[in-house]
Structures are given as C-alpha cells and as structure tokens.
Design a protein around this motif. Structure first.
Motif, mmCIF file in Angstrom:
data_model
loop_
_atom_site.group_PDB
_atom_site.id
_atom_site.type_symbol
_atom_site.label_atom_id
_atom_site.label_comp_id
_atom_site.label_asym_id
_atom_site.label_seq_id
_atom_site.Cartn_x
_atom_site.Cartn_y
_atom_site.Cartn_z
ATOM 1 N N ASN A 1 0.819 -1.210 0.000
ATOM 2 C CA ASN A 1 0.000 0.000 0.000
ATOM 3 C C ASN A 1 0.856 1.265 0.000
ATOM 4 O OD1 ASN A 1 0.988 -0.159 2.574
ATOM 5 N ND2 ASN A 1 -0.973 -0.011 3.626
ATOM 6 N N LEU A 2 2.087 1.154 -0.485
ATOM 7 C CA LEU A 2 3.009 2.285 -0.543
ATOM 8 C C LEU A 2 2.925 2.930 -1.917
ATOM 9 C CD1 LEU A 2 6.060 0.435 1.095
ATOM 10 C CD2 LEU A 2 4.268 1.764 2.246
ATOM 11 N N SER A 3 1.755 3.479 -2.237
ATOM 12 C CA SER A 3 1.563 3.978 -3.597
ATOM 13 C C SER A 3 0.497 5.059 -3.643
ATOM 14 C CB SER A 3 1.158 2.827 -4.529
ATOM 15 O OG SER A 3 -0.159 2.393 -4.266
ATOM 16 N N THR A 4 0.489 5.806 -4.737
ATOM 17 C CA THR A 4 -0.544 6.811 -4.967
ATOM 18 C C THR A 4 -0.627 7.121 -6.460
ATOM 19 O OG1 THR A 4 -1.384 8.962 -4.228
ATOM 20 C CG2 THR A 4 0.943 8.856 -4.744
ATOM 21 N N PHE A 5 -1.809 7.538 -6.913
ATOM 22 C CA PHE A 5 -2.013 7.904 -8.316
ATOM 23 C C PHE A 5 -1.918 9.425 -8.472
ATOM 24 C CE2 PHE A 5 -3.831 3.714 -8.062
ATOM 25 C CZ PHE A 5 -3.511 3.139 -9.283
ATOM 26 N N VAL A 6 -1.229 9.857 -9.520
ATOM 27 C CA VAL A 6 -1.007 11.288 -9.752
ATOM 28 C C VAL A 6 -1.414 11.626 -11.186
ATOM 29 C CG1 VAL A 6 0.686 13.161 -9.751
ATOM 30 C CG2 VAL A 6 0.973 11.226 -8.181
ATOM 31 N N PRO A 7 -2.302 12.611 -11.385
ATOM 32 C CA PRO A 7 -2.653 13.020 -12.752
ATOM 33 C C PRO A 7 -1.415 13.487 -13.512
ATOM 34 C CG PRO A 7 -4.162 13.983 -11.138
ATOM 35 C CD PRO A 7 -3.041 13.370 -10.358
ATOM 36 N N THR A 8 -1.365 13.180 -14.790
ATOM 37 C CA THR A 8 -0.209 13.550 -15.611
ATOM 38 C C THR A 8 0.060 15.048 -15.564
ATOM 39 O OG1 THR A 8 -0.620 11.682 -17.096
ATOM 40 C CG2 THR A 8 0.749 13.459 -17.947
ATOM 41 N N ALA A 9 -0.994 15.859 -15.505
ATOM 42 C CA ALA A 9 -0.835 17.319 -15.495
ATOM 43 C C ALA A 9 -0.104 17.813 -14.248
ATOM 44 C CB ALA A 9 -2.206 17.991 -15.587
ATOM 45 N N LEU A 10 -0.130 17.027 -13.172
ATOM 46 C CA LEU A 10 0.513 17.432 -11.913
ATOM 47 C C LEU A 10 1.788 16.645 -11.637
ATOM 48 C CD1 LEU A 10 -2.671 17.575 -9.636
ATOM 49 C CD2 LEU A 10 -1.586 19.470 -10.873
#
Length: 268
Positions: free
Chosen positions: A79-88
């Motif tokens: 659970n060492l993860s996160t989603f980031v929008p490409t624009a950011l």
C-alpha cells in the motif's frame, strides 16, 4: 530469460509478491492459455529469516520458477503507492507525492508506472530486496505495481458506463476501494482491516464522502472474498446492491473463485 528466436519458449511468467508470500502463473503466449497458477505463503516459514532466504526456499520447492521464459513480470503488492494526474506529475519529485499517505525515508527507492491511456501515473515504493533477488534469478525482467493492474483493468471495464461504481479488492490484511465512472477514476484508497466492522466502516465512510447512497450505488467485490464470508455478509446488511465481480469472461480451467482471487495476476 531467453532472447534468441531459437530459444523462444512462447511462455510468460508473472509473479505477484507481497510480505506475506507470492503467487505466480505461467501463460502460453502462442495460444493465450493459462498453464499454471500457484499461491505460496510465507506463513509456515521462519519469519525471522531474511526475505531473500524466504524467496530462495520457495524457489527450491517450485522448479517451474527457474525455467526459461520469453517474458518475466514481477508485480509488487503493497500500500506504498498513490495515483497522480499527468498534469501534476514531475518525475523529479516522486517521493513528495507519497509523503501525504505513506511514511517515506530518504533512502527509499521510488518509481512509477505510466497509465498514459488514463492520463495519470502510479507512484510507488517497490520491494528493492525482492527485485535484487529476481535480478540474480533472471537477469532482466519487467516490474509494476499490483494496483496499476487493478485500476487499469477496472477503468477498462467501466467504458461507456455512466453510473459510478465501487469495487473493493480484498486481501488478507488490507483492501482497496476503487470508484470509477466511464473510464474516470473518482477514488482510490487502501485500508488495513481486521474485523468485519473495520471493513464496513471504511466502505460506508468512503461512500459518504462521495455522496453515494447505500440504497442505490453498486458495489462489486473481487480478491479473496466469497459470499459466505463475514465481510461479504456485513456489506450485504448495509448496502443494497452488492455482488461478486463477474469473471465468466476469463477462459481457463480454474474456478470463478480462483479467477476472482487472482484477478490482478491474471490480468498482468
């Protein structure tokens, strides 16, 4: 890993690893058929042993893992993860995206999987010691995060479906909530749990935050869960429209329960 056309095996090995154990499957790439599916736990091994030694024990007991394959994929499950929008997204600051939901250290190694189709990136910390072990075994291989596979596939399944739907992927000590709508990701989060009460609390809290009415929204389960589980039963008590994910489109000799439990591995 074989590279010459003469040495081609037309087989792919996918290994999903966590701190609790590993599962792996072998795919016949010529016929697109599943040849082998195995799940192996570290629970009956000495947990004080180094991870590399645990993996070596598993490899000695499963010679299929040492065969030659045209393609090898390692899937890291944590659970060492996160989603980031490409624009950011900025590749120079991977650690900064994780510091809000994960305790990070300067010595951590960060990487990401690009989900170009959905204009976002999945930033995570892989198991470096496991990758080092696999380098010794195979030399070259690819790796990605389990939630990259999970979210990508659930977004694919949401195409042209305008209602928001919640999916819950269940593992032994944690579960992921994914809310999608017509190939848009509305929410992703991972929760640790022990009791059915923990389980339903996080699901209902998430629904409340997204203004999803338990009388109306649809919830589908996948992973390690069956209808007779206390976790499924408590969800059934509080949420009207729940079901197990339909995996009848996965064609192999394994049961729907096995295909649901190993959904990530089989879609990698």
């Amino acid at each position: 890993m074989s590279t010459s056309i003469i040495d081609k095996t037309y087989k792919k090995l996918a290994i999903q690893v966590s701190l609790d154990g590993l599962s792996f499957c072998v795919l016949d790439t010529l016929n697109n058929s599943l040849l082998l599916l195995q799940q192996l736990s570290f629970s009956n091994l000495q947990r004080s042993t180094k991870m590399e030694d645990l993996l070596e024990t598993v490899y000695l007991a499963n010679p299929e893992l040492k065969h030659n394959y045209d393609e090898i994929l390692v899937i890291h499950s944590n659970n060492l993860s996160t989603f980031v929008p490409t624009a950011l997204f900025d590749e120079e600051f991977l650690g900064s995206y994780l510091q809000y939901n994960t305790k990070v250290f300067e010595t951590d190694f960060f990487t990401f999987d690009a989900l170009d189709k959905y204009e976002m990136n999945h930033v995570y910390i892989p198991y470096v010691n496991m990758n080092n072990f696999f380098i010794d075994q195979y030399g070259a291989f690819d790796y990605k995060h389990s939630n990259t596979v999970l979210v990508s596939k659930l977004l694919d399944l949401s195409k042209n479906k305008e209602e928001r739907k919640m999916f819950v992927h269940v593992s032994d000590s944690h579960f992921e909530i994914v809310v999608v709508q017509n190939q848009k990701l509305h929410l992703f989060n991972s929760f640790e749990y022990k009791t059915p009460e923990d389980f339903i609390y996080y699901i209902l809290f998430t629904a409340e935050q997204l203004q999803l009415n338990p009388e109306n929204f649809k919830l589908e389960f996948l992973g390690s869960i069956i209808e007779s589980d206390a976790f499924y039963q408590i969800a059934y008590k509080y949420i009207r429209n729940i079901s197990l994910l339909d995996v009848s489109d996965i064609k192999n000799t394994f049961t729907e329960q096995e295909n649901r439990e190993h959904f990530i591995l089989l879609h990698s």
